[in-house]
Design a protein around this motif. Sequence first.
Motif, PDB file in Angstrom:
ATOM      1  N   SER A 167       7.624  10.560 -17.401  1.00  0.00           N
ATOM      2  CA  SER A 167       7.916   9.128 -17.377  1.00  0.00           C
ATOM      3  C   SER A 167       6.658   8.354 -16.994  1.00  0.00           C
ATOM      4  O   SER A 167       5.771   8.893 -16.339  1.00  0.00           O
ATOM      5  CB  SER A 167       9.025   8.832 -16.361  1.00  0.00           C
ATOM      6  N   THR A 168       6.629   7.117 -17.412  1.00  0.00           N
ATOM      7  CA  THR A 168       5.586   6.237 -16.903  1.00  0.00           C
ATOM      8  C   THR A 168       6.012   5.733 -15.523  1.00  0.00           C
ATOM      9  O   THR A 168       7.205   5.686 -15.215  1.00  0.00           O
ATOM     10  CB  THR A 168       5.392   5.019 -17.821  1.00  0.00           C
ATOM     11  N   GLY A 169       5.031   5.400 -14.711  1.00  0.00           N
ATOM     12  CA  GLY A 169       5.294   4.817 -13.405  1.00  0.00           C
ATOM     13  C   GLY A 169       4.214   3.803 -13.106  1.00  0.00           C
ATOM     14  O   GLY A 169       3.250   3.681 -13.868  1.00  0.00           O
ATOM     15  N   THR A 170       4.383   3.091 -12.016  1.00  0.00           N
ATOM     16  CA  THR A 170       3.303   2.205 -11.557  1.00  0.00           C
ATOM     17  C   THR A 170       3.162   2.378 -10.059  1.00  0.00           C
ATOM     18  O   THR A 170       4.114   2.759  -9.371  1.00  0.00           O
ATOM     19  CB  THR A 170       3.571   0.719 -11.858  1.00  0.00           C
ATOM     20  N   ASP A 171       1.962   2.082  -9.580  1.00  0.00           N
ATOM     21  CA  ASP A 171       1.628   2.361  -8.198  1.00  0.00           C
ATOM     22  C   ASP A 171       0.807   1.197  -7.646  1.00  0.00           C
ATOM     23  O   ASP A 171      -0.298   0.933  -8.104  1.00  0.00           O
ATOM     24  CB  ASP A 171       0.825   3.683  -8.173  1.00  0.00           C
ATOM     25  N   THR A 172       1.375   0.483  -6.690  1.00  0.00           N
ATOM     26  CA  THR A 172       0.681  -0.638  -6.062  1.00  0.00           C
ATOM     27  C   THR A 172       0.231  -0.272  -4.655  1.00  0.00           C
ATOM     28  O   THR A 172      -0.793  -0.747  -4.174  1.00  0.00           O
ATOM     29  CB  THR A 172       1.606  -1.876  -6.043  1.00  0.00           C
ATOM     30  N   GLY A 173       1.041   0.588  -4.003  1.00  0.00           N
ATOM     31  CA  GLY A 173       0.674   1.037  -2.658  1.00  0.00           C
ATOM     32  C   GLY A 173       1.122   2.470  -2.421  1.00  0.00           C
ATOM     33  O   GLY A 173       1.200   2.927  -1.292  1.00  0.00           O
ATOM     34  N   GLY A 174       1.470   3.141  -3.510  1.00  0.00           N
ATOM     35  CA  GLY A 174       1.961   4.519  -3.395  1.00  0.00           C
ATOM     36  C   GLY A 174       3.164   4.785  -4.284  1.00  0.00           C
ATOM     37  O   GLY A 174       3.782   5.846  -4.217  1.00  0.00           O
ATOM     38  N   SER A 175       3.499   3.815  -5.114  1.00  0.00           N
ATOM     39  CA  SER A 175       4.758   3.836  -5.861  1.00  0.00           C
ATOM     40  C   SER A 175       4.861   4.917  -6.934  1.00  0.00           C
ATOM     41  O   SER A 175       5.942   5.136  -7.476  1.00  0.00           O
ATOM     42  CB  SER A 175       5.011   2.474  -6.496  1.00  0.00           C
ATOM     43  N   ILE A 176       3.751   5.595  -7.265  1.00  0.00           N
ATOM     44  CA  ILE A 176       3.839   6.799  -8.107  1.00  0.00           C
ATOM     45  C   ILE A 176       3.824   8.035  -7.203  1.00  0.00           C
ATOM     46  O   ILE A 176       4.635   8.947  -7.336  1.00  0.00           O
ATOM     47  CB  ILE A 176       2.664   6.867  -9.109  1.00  0.00           C
ATOM     48  N   ARG A 177       2.877   8.053  -6.259  1.00  0.00           N
ATOM     49  CA  ARG A 177       2.613   9.269  -5.487  1.00  0.00           C
ATOM     50  C   ARG A 177       3.723   9.598  -4.495  1.00  0.00           C
ATOM     51  O   ARG A 177       4.101  10.753  -4.337  1.00  0.00           O
ATOM     52  CB  ARG A 177       1.263   9.121  -4.764  1.00  0.00           C
ATOM     53  N   GLN A 178       4.258   8.551  -3.832  1.00  0.00           N
ATOM     54  CA  GLN A 178       5.271   8.810  -2.818  1.00  0.00           C
ATOM     55  C   GLN A 178       6.583   9.315  -3.440  1.00  0.00           C
ATOM     56  O   GLN A 178       7.107  10.333  -3.001  1.00  0.00           O
ATOM     57  CB  GLN A 178       5.458   7.560  -1.942  1.00  0.00           C
TER      58      GLN A 178
END
Lengths: 481, 95, 477
Positions: A167-178
């Motif tokens: 899936s695609t994701g987005t990360d502004t402060g950890g929103s993919i990694r966490q």
Amino acid sequence: MTNKTLAEIAKGLADGEYSSVEITQAYLDKIKAKDGEINSYITVTEELALQQAKAADERRAAGQADLLTGVPIAHKDIFCTEGVRTSCGSKMLDNFEAPYNATVVEKLNAAGTVTLGKTNLDEFAMGSSTESSFYGATKNPFDLSRVPGGSSGGSAAAVAADLAPGSTGTDTGGSIRQPAAFCGITGIKPTYGRVSRWGMIAYGSSLDQGGPMTKTAEDAALMLNVMAGFDKRDSTSVDVEVPDYTTALGNSIKGLKIGLPKEYFGEGLDPRIAEVVQNAVKELEKQGAIVKEISLPRTHLAIPAYYIIAPAEASTNLSRYDGVRYGYRCENPEDVMDLFLRTRAEGFGMEVKRRIMVGTYALSAGYYDAYYNKAQQLRRLIKDDFVAALNDVDVIMGPATPNLPWVAGEKDADPVSMYLEDLYTIAVNLAGLPGMSIPAGMVDGLPVGLQVIGNYFDEARLLNIGHQFQLATDWHTKTPA
Amino acid sequence: MSLDRSQVENIAMLARIGVAESEIENYTKSLNSILDLVDQLQAVDTTGVEPLANPLDATQRLRADVVTEVNQREKFQKVAPKTEAGLYLVPRVVE
Amino acid sequence: MEWEIVIGLEIHVQLSTDTKIFSGTSTAFGQAPNTQASAICLAMPGVLPVFNEKALFKAVQFGLAIDAEIGKTSRFDRKNYFYPDSPKGYQITQMDYPIVGLGEVEIVMDDGSTRKIGVTRAHLEEDAGKSLHEDFEGMSGIDLNRAGTPLLEIVSEPDLRSAKEAVAYLKKMHSIITYIGVSDGNMAEGSMRCDANVSVRPKGQKEFGTRTEIKNVNSFRFVEKAINYEVQRHIDIIEDGGEIVQETRLYDSELDETRSMRSKEVANDYRYFPEPDLLPVVIDDEYIEAARKSLPELPDAKRDRFMSEHGLSEYDATVLSSGRAIADYYEAVVAGCKEPKLAANWVMGDLSAQMNKFNVEFENCPVPAEQLALMIARITDETISGRQAKTVFECLWNQEGEVDAIIEAKGLKQVSDTGAIEAIIDEVIANNPGQVEQYRGGKDKLFGFFVGQTMKASKGQANPAVVNELLKKKLDA
């Protein structure tokens, strides 16, 4: 049929083991059967998926298939998809069918991927638990009473539960990694500017970055190959050549210099997670990596800096939702002021309103210097720390999260307690560096993520490390019971 | 720095978010707890530090002055709350 | 008490680009509502701005034209405010680092005196849409065609001391921007709009009085009237012991008065901050030099050249260099006839009078410059007299054909042939023996009578100079 990686599906399609329509149908069936309890999707695009799958099969028959042609994936519902509801998890955009595709979606479509649907997220990506969505909370597939992380919790849960192979994701402060860490999958946030933000609904413009969420580093490389690249429609997109991320996967990591920031192993870290991370690092040492303790002295300042910068940018990014041109409009507004006040009061959820108000305050007359400007100064210091550290080591490693996935609802009463959970991921966005989380172990049946932070545009190295780790371990193959 | 009720009301007004009287207390509390968190920054000396707006310190690219957008009014207005004669309708604007 | 008037102008100039400042959407004027509103203009979710190179170049050209500092690193900021015609809820503008810094222009008043007026800055920004208040079931309609059109906001120092100076400054700016082609300067279409900050203070006082801002005064005439009205209002209030309220006011040209804009009374906090979707705009010396080279000759340089090379008076040179169109026209006439002074007289005299009368701009002058030049050449080669030229000019204005054809058709050829004129004079002398007697007896005034008679007999075609000369010879013989 649905427990495969993207690479396996690509191979299966190429070998003619199954058609895209068949594999797509298998995922659609599984979503129907299982997503009721997980709630990882906001919208399932069954008709579109089968249409795209059919076209992919025809393309393959015509001998024009790319590597990912016919592979089904999901998109975080923050990416605009033409003719498909793009809600960003908000009542504000519940009725919004985007009239265009995000660049990321356009590129993946062009590669021939099939869109299974749009995954759930914290409203406007503001959250770390995917509980603030207008469409209800997503559950962690490893323990339905717990959160999947956020804001890309729907994407992470869908991949973990085999409701999408990627899936695609987005990360502004950890929103993919966490969420990747919480759901036992691989997620990479590329260097800021590596993946176009066009059509990706903005939260914190100078922090937001799209990336892939997959089972393996190899899959992430396959997806990032398509997603990355310069886009003239995004002024912050970077015109740096995109390497083939799969080429370096097989490289040995012998001699790799790993820095472990002492601040990432201090107070606040669950000792069980510390142990998992140390074991993972030992595995890499076994493969020839060299480990060194380093210091990122301003780590503790990343959260306060972020919770000024991100809400400040968000507060004005979200001003466009005013009920005039699209999206929600309150009923029978008396005048323009009433239209604005009620549309925004009714259309936004609590956390979004809170962050808009914090950001509005941080930018307001008399407070700008003390808050926004100060935070941007801190941001430079935080970046300088990373740059100095990365002069010494090739990558920085540590836990992706200080704690295990928490029980849903636990942090409702105190939003700040949730903010603190982003301790290790947030600084990476402030600095604009690439960061990745890979499954590194389990504690009490819950996945734990190892975070790998690299230098600017060094995504290939991160994926190489992830792949080598995954060749030697099987944490990435653990699936929910 | 700590906010009082009237400041919260002002902020909500600036942000054009309608807040019911009964909600102000709650907002004041939660905004103040966020401000407590971010106020840690005030202790750091940042004299002479250039603020970092873009993580790559990149500069602006320029676009050629060439028309690339076509008229898509119908498509765009399909998602609009209220239109007439090609215009977006809003309650009467007073000047 | 004697009052000093203090005025500063903010002029919004629409830069003439094909597309908007941050998107490839057409800027053509007068299209159907929202047909030139792209996803970017509409601030749809996920859209992003990219900066138009032409807008930057034109802004730099303007800066160089007023000898201003050019911001080698300029930056865009967001100015946050909610309004239905502001789709993003913020305007992208430049706050702390504008593209054009301190500069100045010289204005010339009617009495020939000049003054230097400081320009504080000029910055790039985007225009808003329009609210239309026709009745749509009691609602307003929003048209976003104009949203995102590139604007250059030129801010003057509070250096202007009268409404007349303000108009002279505005005209000067209009002339500069149209000269260098950064804008068409069309005030009727809103390509140039003006806000005036007005205050008064007792003469000799250092501190400024409280100012009011008059919004959107969009013609030279209204600027003068609006300022004069506002100045008088200030003085009246203060002299009555009242206080000026700092506020924004709107000029009503029908009632010739200003009134408070109530909707703007809510205190605004624009929360400026650097636009994160755009990066700092960095230009180097090479870029600036290229912009400088691209500039045409500017009004002041042109005026000086008209004086030194063409031998025109300062007044004539100033008028003829006041606009690109009139200057180009005049220069084309000179090129055709090599007679700068005659050209200046005709362009500023008969031609300008006709243009004013019919409210025609030089861009649309019905008399081609080369025809006017040819007509002047026919005066200097004595084909026609100055008087006959008036008739030719009238025909040219009415587009009745080309100069030589008109002369031919109207039988306007001037007779300079001494033999023919002599014959006429002989006849006149023969027919008026009494007057000849009186003239020769000392009544010099009668000379005019003979000129008149000779011209009449030649049906106006005799060359007056030749007539004079021959008459003198014959009568005094």
